[in-house]
Enzyme design. Structure first.
Site, PDB file in Angstrom:
ATOM      1  CG  HIS A  72     -48.745  21.570  32.229  1.00 54.59           C
ATOM      2  ND1 HIS A  72     -48.783  22.931  32.352  1.00 54.59           N
ATOM      3  CD2 HIS A  72     -49.450  21.084  33.281  1.00 54.59           C
ATOM      4  CE1 HIS A  72     -49.473  23.266  33.432  1.00 54.59           C
ATOM      5  NE2 HIS A  72     -49.874  22.150  34.010  1.00 54.59           N
ATOM      6  CE1 TYR A 195     -43.398  31.454  30.027  1.00 57.50           C
ATOM      7  CE2 TYR A 195     -44.910  29.642  29.559  1.00 57.50           C
ATOM      8  CZ  TYR A 195     -43.764  30.131  30.173  1.00 57.50           C
ATOM      9  OH  TYR A 195     -42.982  29.296  30.931  1.00 57.50           O
ATOM     10  N   PRO A 287     -36.341  33.821  34.603  1.00 59.24           N
ATOM     11  CG  PRO A 287     -37.961  34.625  36.078  1.00 59.24           C
ATOM     12  CD  PRO A 287     -36.624  34.962  35.503  1.00 59.24           C
ATOM     13  CE  LYS A 291     -35.559  25.377  29.225  1.00 62.29           C
ATOM     14  NZ  LYS A 291     -36.211  24.063  29.164  1.00 62.29           N
ATOM     15  CE1 TYR A 379     -41.703  26.958  29.005  1.00 61.36           C
ATOM     16  CE2 TYR A 379     -42.745  24.805  29.170  1.00 61.36           C
ATOM     17  CZ  TYR A 379     -42.592  26.112  29.620  1.00 61.36           C
ATOM     18  OH  TYR A 379     -43.320  26.550  30.712  1.00 61.36           O
TER      19      TYR A 379
END
Length: 385
Positions: A72, A195, A287, A291, A379
């Protein structure tokens, strides 16, 4: 029985540590309380930072990852009925990869057994002596003792390793919500993770493969799973992902569902005598920031390097610095995970003022390149120590 490093826990952290040590000529024994079938089907997150994929590739355990992993280059923040793409690769030059943790475990188990590694399933550790580096465990109705130079505790949050550290200091936070996660046999409705922040609660659209979707809903911590039939799950997901542009959520058979509590947790220090903690035995993150697995990989990469120095030169400098080295990265990941969680979830205790601040922050991240870069940098993962 004797080995150089006794490893308690046969999840991805313990298996990867054993694999990395083998490549450096260091012997280890892995003790796993569950059977192999259970370990290889245990569902966990599968969003890998670039540093994690690099470690797996460089160790020779990334062949199937490279073949089947979904790379991604961005993610979407969705709120107010609109989507806002964060271009991860454009902002950082790095990527993330979707590859299920179950598949990582299968790959590592296969590699350890092919290499003649000693992985003992259904071997439950019951006592650790950090000073003597011995582990007493039960297997096949018998109690045995494994002697070692060092012990690595990678047996998760509820394992026996952390309680064996006297005077351990812990830091924790419980969140007023949980995740209802489902696996569905339906092609994903998105090419990149979504998200979603919504007044009804957070939602996440992830992927497991081109044919399998992984989706999550924010629910109450004491939510009854039986109160969520398939139809209610799909209706709620559709409502939280809805946009003004006619985006549609594909639906299909739900094959697995579970509720995951949300917590942050760190134990300090990560070493006592000859016992070292790594992965979920040492820290837990909510979550949202993806990580948990990546921190475990970082821990055991540092630990394997420290053991290699010890056996090559006799120096314990890296072993002595293990806890401090890992905790710097752990606390950064803890903060990012906390930040992502509070940014995106609907806090049932928040007042209107707090909700307006949250929406303002979302607008800022979506409109500011500097803010988006900060999110992207954390991220995709900071460089491994």
């Amino acid at each position: 029985m004797r080995t150089q490093v006794a490893i308690i826990g046969g999840g991805p952290a313990g298996l990867l540590l054993s694999h990395l040590l083998h490549r450096r000529g260091i012997a280890s024994v892995v003790l796993e309380s569950r059977d192999r079938a259970y370990v290889e089907r245990r569902q966990r997150a599968g969003m890998l930072e670039q540093g994690t994929t690099d470690v797996l590739r460089e160790s020779g355990a990334g062949e199937r990852l490279d073949r089947e992993g979904l790379v991604h280059h961005g993610l979407e923040l969705r709120f107010g009925g609109a989507g806002h793409r964060i271009p991860l690769t454009e902002l950082t030059g790095r990527t993330v990869t979707v590859y299920a943790q179950t598949e990582i475990v299968k790959d590592l188990v296969a590699r350890r057994l092919e290499d003649g590694g000693d992985v003992r399933f259904e071997a439950r550790a019951v006592e650790i002596d950090p000073a003597a580096a011995t582990v007493t465990y039960r297997q096949g109705g018998r109690t045995r003792t494994l002697e070692a130079d060092y012990v690595a505790g990678t047996d998760g949050f509820h394992g026996v390793s952390r309680p064996a550290v006297p005077g351990v200091r812990t830091f924790s936070r419980e969140y007023p919500f949980a995740w209802l996660g489902v696996l569905a046999d339906v092609p994903p409705s998105t090419d990149e993770l979504i998200y979603a922040h919504h007044d009804r609660g957070f939602a996440l659209h992830s992927l497991r493969s081109p044919k399998v979707s992984r989706l999550y809903l924010q629910v109450a911590p004491d939510e009854d799973l039986a109160a969520w039939p398939d139809a209610r799950i799909w209706d709620e997901l559709a409502a939280r992902f809805a946009t003004g542009g006619g985006w549609e959520l594909r639906q299909g058979p739900i094959t697995d569902r579970s509720i995951t509590p949300m917590r942050s947790f760190v134990a300090e220090p990560l070493r006592h005598d000859r016992l070292f903690l790594a992965g979920d035995a040492a820290h837990i993150v909510p979550p949202t920031g993806a990580k948990g697995l990546n921190l475990a990989v970082s821990d055991v990469t540092v630990l394997a390097r420290a053991f290699a120095e010890r056996y090559a030169s006799g120096s314990e400098t890296l072993l002595d610095g293990y806890s401090e080295t890992c905790l710097r990265r752990v606390w950064r990941a803890e903060h990012f995970s906390y930040w992502m969680t509070t940014l995106l979830h609907a806090d049932p205790h928040a007042d209107d003022f707090a909700r307006r601040l949250q929406r303002s922050h979302l607008d800022y991240v979506a409109s500011s390149r500097a803010a988006a870069t900060s999110l992207a940098e954390n991220y995709v993962g900071l460089p491994l120590p």
